[in-house]
Design a protein around this motif. Structure first.
Motif, PDB file in Angstrom:
ATOM      1  N   UNK B  46       6.173 -10.215 -14.389  1.00 39.61           N
ATOM      2  CA  UNK B  46       5.862  -8.983 -14.857  1.00 39.61           C
ATOM      3  C   UNK B  46       5.714  -7.955 -13.479  1.00 39.61           C
ATOM      4  N   UNK B  47       4.674  -8.644 -12.623  1.00 40.47           N
ATOM      5  CA  UNK B  47       4.615  -7.635 -11.519  1.00 40.47           C
ATOM      6  C   UNK B  47       4.059  -8.485 -10.353  1.00 40.47           C
ATOM      7  N   UNK B  48       4.121  -8.265  -8.997  1.00 45.53           N
ATOM      8  CA  UNK B  48       3.485  -9.125  -7.973  1.00 45.53           C
ATOM      9  C   UNK B  48       2.910  -8.079  -7.072  1.00 45.53           C
ATOM     10  N   UNK B  49       1.966  -8.490  -6.347  1.00 48.70           N
ATOM     11  CA  UNK B  49       1.074  -7.537  -5.415  1.00 48.70           C
ATOM     12  C   UNK B  49       1.001  -8.685  -3.802  1.00 48.70           C
ATOM     13  N   UNK B  50       1.631  -8.121  -2.791  1.00 51.37           N
ATOM     14  CA  UNK B  50       1.370  -8.696  -1.602  1.00 51.37           C
ATOM     15  C   UNK B  50       0.682  -7.956  -0.556  1.00 51.37           C
ATOM     16  N   UNK B  51      -0.442  -8.265  -0.277  1.00 49.47           N
ATOM     17  CA  UNK B  51      -1.589  -7.537   0.687  1.00 49.47           C
ATOM     18  C   UNK B  51      -1.555  -6.092   0.423  1.00 49.47           C
ATOM     19  N   UNK B  52      -1.151  -5.176   1.280  1.00 52.75           N
ATOM     20  CA  UNK B  52      -1.449  -3.681   0.881  1.00 52.75           C
ATOM     21  C   UNK B  52      -0.300  -3.023   0.844  1.00 52.75           C
ATOM     22  N   UNK B  53       0.755  -3.749   0.492  1.00 54.36           N
ATOM     23  CA  UNK B  53       2.045  -3.130   0.219  1.00 54.36           C
ATOM     24  C   UNK B  53       2.197  -2.743  -1.314  1.00 54.36           C
ATOM     25  N   UNK B  54       3.169  -1.630  -1.845  1.00 50.32           N
ATOM     26  CA  UNK B  54       3.152  -1.254  -2.883  1.00 50.32           C
ATOM     27  C   UNK B  54       3.704  -2.431  -3.601  1.00 50.32           C
ATOM     28  N   UNK B  55       3.229  -2.505  -5.120  1.00 51.71           N
ATOM     29  CA  UNK B  55       3.516  -3.894  -6.025  1.00 51.71           C
ATOM     30  C   UNK B  55       4.822  -3.551  -6.435  1.00 51.71           C
ATOM     31  N   UNK B  56       5.555  -4.758  -6.612  1.00 52.45           N
ATOM     32  CA  UNK B  56       6.723  -4.962  -7.401  1.00 52.45           C
ATOM     33  C   UNK B  56       6.495  -4.943  -8.763  1.00 52.45           C
ATOM     34  N   UNK B  57       6.816  -3.868  -9.520  1.00 52.02           N
ATOM     35  CA  UNK B  57       6.534  -3.831 -10.848  1.00 52.02           C
ATOM     36  C   UNK B  57       7.887  -3.828 -11.657  1.00 52.02           C
ATOM     37  N   UNK B  58       8.895  -4.493 -11.104  1.00 49.84           N
ATOM     38  CA  UNK B  58      10.095  -4.381 -11.877  1.00 49.84           C
ATOM     39  C   UNK B  58      10.145  -5.262 -13.179  1.00 49.84           C
ATOM     40  N   UNK B  59       9.131  -5.937 -13.480  1.00 53.52           N
ATOM     41  CA  UNK B  59       8.961  -6.844 -14.512  1.00 53.52           C
ATOM     42  C   UNK B  59       8.322  -6.108 -15.575  1.00 53.52           C
ATOM     43  N   UNK B  60       7.612  -4.981 -15.497  1.00 58.41           N
ATOM     44  CA  UNK B  60       6.791  -4.650 -16.567  1.00 58.41           C
ATOM     45  C   UNK B  60       7.674  -4.043 -17.615  1.00 58.41           C
ATOM     46  N   UNK B  61       7.629  -4.432 -19.112  1.00 54.94           N
ATOM     47  CA  UNK B  61       8.279  -4.225 -20.015  1.00 54.94           C
ATOM     48  C   UNK B  61       8.078  -2.865 -20.517  1.00 54.94           C
ATOM     49  N   UNK B  62       6.944  -2.084 -20.343  1.00 56.34           N
ATOM     50  CA  UNK B  62       6.958  -0.685 -20.656  1.00 56.34           C
ATOM     51  C   UNK B  62       5.772  -0.050 -20.026  1.00 56.34           C
ATOM     52  N   UNK B  63       5.998   1.212 -20.155  1.00 55.98           N
ATOM     53  CA  UNK B  63       4.841   1.880 -19.349  1.00 55.98           C
ATOM     54  C   UNK B  63       3.488   1.728 -19.965  1.00 55.98           C
ATOM     55  N   UNK B  64       3.260   0.842 -21.057  1.00 57.75           N
ATOM     56  CA  UNK B  64       1.808   0.671 -21.823  1.00 57.75           C
ATOM     57  C   UNK B  64       1.344  -0.440 -20.543  1.00 57.75           C
ATOM     58  N   UNK B  65       2.087  -0.975 -19.985  1.00 57.54           N
ATOM     59  CA  UNK B  65       1.412  -2.173 -19.118  1.00 57.54           C
ATOM     60  C   UNK B  65       1.213  -1.788 -17.654  1.00 57.54           C
ATOM     61  N   UNK B  66       0.335  -1.738 -17.027  1.00 56.02           N
ATOM     62  CA  UNK B  66      -0.085  -1.601 -15.807  1.00 56.02           C
ATOM     63  C   UNK B  66      -1.257  -2.475 -15.082  1.00 56.02           C
ATOM     64  N   UNK B  67      -1.351  -2.711 -13.788  1.00 53.11           N
ATOM     65  CA  UNK B  67      -1.843  -3.634 -13.021  1.00 53.11           C
ATOM     66  C   UNK B  67      -2.355  -3.277 -11.831  1.00 53.11           C
ATOM     67  N   UNK B  68      -3.711  -3.587 -11.398  1.00 52.67           N
ATOM     68  CA  UNK B  68      -3.970  -3.303 -10.036  1.00 52.67           C
ATOM     69  C   UNK B  68      -4.860  -4.407  -9.425  1.00 52.67           C
ATOM     70  N   UNK B  69      -4.985  -4.239  -8.126  1.00 53.53           N
ATOM     71  CA  UNK B  69      -5.702  -5.342  -7.538  1.00 53.53           C
ATOM     72  C   UNK B  69      -6.314  -4.728  -6.528  1.00 53.53           C
ATOM     73  N   UNK B  70      -7.877  -4.936  -6.728  1.00 47.30           N
ATOM     74  CA  UNK B  70      -8.721  -4.340  -5.770  1.00 47.30           C
ATOM     75  C   UNK B  70      -9.085  -5.231  -4.762  1.00 47.30           C
ATOM     76  N   UNK B  71      -9.155  -4.460  -3.588  1.00 44.65           N
ATOM     77  CA  UNK B  71      -9.634  -5.217  -2.410  1.00 44.65           C
ATOM     78  C   UNK B  71      -8.877  -6.391  -1.959  1.00 44.65           C
ATOM     79  N   UNK B  72      -7.531  -6.308  -2.497  1.00 43.21           N
ATOM     80  CA  UNK B  72      -6.782  -7.429  -2.141  1.00 43.21           C
ATOM     81  C   UNK B  72      -7.078  -8.826  -2.822  1.00 43.21           C
ATOM     82  N   UNK B  73      -7.776  -8.826  -3.760  1.00 43.73           N
ATOM     83  CA  UNK B  73      -8.386 -10.171  -4.301  1.00 43.73           C
ATOM     84  C   UNK B  73      -8.216  -9.977  -5.979  1.00 43.73           C
ATOM     85  N   UNK B  74      -9.151  -9.838  -6.586  1.00 41.52           N
ATOM     86  CA  UNK B  74      -9.149  -9.747  -8.000  1.00 41.52           C
ATOM     87  C   UNK B  74      -8.284  -8.653  -8.550  1.00 41.52           C
ATOM     88  N   UNK B  75      -7.316  -9.126  -9.557  1.00 46.68           N
ATOM     89  CA  UNK B  75      -6.311  -8.330 -10.117  1.00 46.68           C
ATOM     90  C   UNK B  75      -6.892  -8.161 -11.625  1.00 46.68           C
TER      91      UNK B  75
END
Lengths: 111, 116
Positions: B46-75
């Protein structure tokens, strides 16, 4: 990522060695071979990985052919708890650390 | 040490409602991934986060899906206006370094989402 081919299912007698094959004939020089397994209702569990040398850890051994086009995961003394789906994955090293999972091999360990 | 923790372990929701799924990665792991697995199917990125870089959202199936990662920890993975085809197990994984290509991913046990 290189495509992998695994048999869809295998059986193994409890206490015997389970040898799970994987074909990755299009693997490139900068790709590692990883093995994960997924026991029912759990997330995938990392088992082992290697580049070209054989590897062994407390869970399993990984044998990679000299041409790197295939590998075998060996569970030396399979137990009923090793019943799971085993995934063979080859993984590129450029940006994008994700794993691409194929269908895997469903290993059934029988008493 | 503690592994990847996901909550809730099970979630039943009505079609059209929004849901939030939480992932606590292994402490110190800089990369975090979301996958989903439909019944009897393989894992879908679906999606991946690395450090402070912009996430790779290429796997999200639709715009109904979103993800965030706060403080580089919890998502948190959010699904808006859930549909029945969103029913699946949502798996989170973390790893130590993106640039360290031989760093294994460690998975949580997932959140089983059922949309009725």
């Amino acid at each position: 990522d290189a495509k992998t081919t695994q048999p869809p299912s295998m059986d193994c007698a409890e206490g015997r060695a389970a040898n799970l094959p994987c074909n990755h004939s299009t693997i490139s020089g900068n790709e590692y071979v990883y093995w994960y397994r997924q026991i029912h209702s759990q997330g995938p569990q990392y088992i082992i990985h290697g580049l070209k040398n054989n590897e062994t850890n407390e869970m399993a051994s990984l044998i990679i052919t000299e041409d790197r086009k295939s590998s075998t995961l060996i569970l030396p003394h399979a137990t009923l708890r090793d019943t799971a789906v085993y995934y063979c994955i080859v993984r590129v090293i450029y940006a994008g650390n994700m794993l691409t999972f194929g269908g895997g091999t469903r290993l059934m360990v029988k008493p | 040490g503690a592994g990847v923790s996901q909550s809730p372990s099970n979630k039943v929701t009505e079609k059209g409602k929004d849901v939030e799924l939480r992932c606590d990665p292994i402490s110190g792991h800089t990369a975090l991934y979301w996958y989903r697995q439909s019944l009897g199917q393989g894992l879908e990125f679906l999606i991946y986060f690395q450090g402070n870089s912009a996430p790779d959202k290429s796997g999200l199936p639709s715009d109904r899906f979103s993800a965030e990662r706060t403080g580089g920890s919890v998502s948190t993975l959010t699904i808006q206006r859930t549909q029945q085809e969103d029913s699946a197990v949502y798996l989170c994984a973390s790893s130590l370094f993106q640039s360290s290509y031989n760093s294994p991913l460690h998975f949580g046990n997932g959140t089983r989402l059922t949309v009725t």
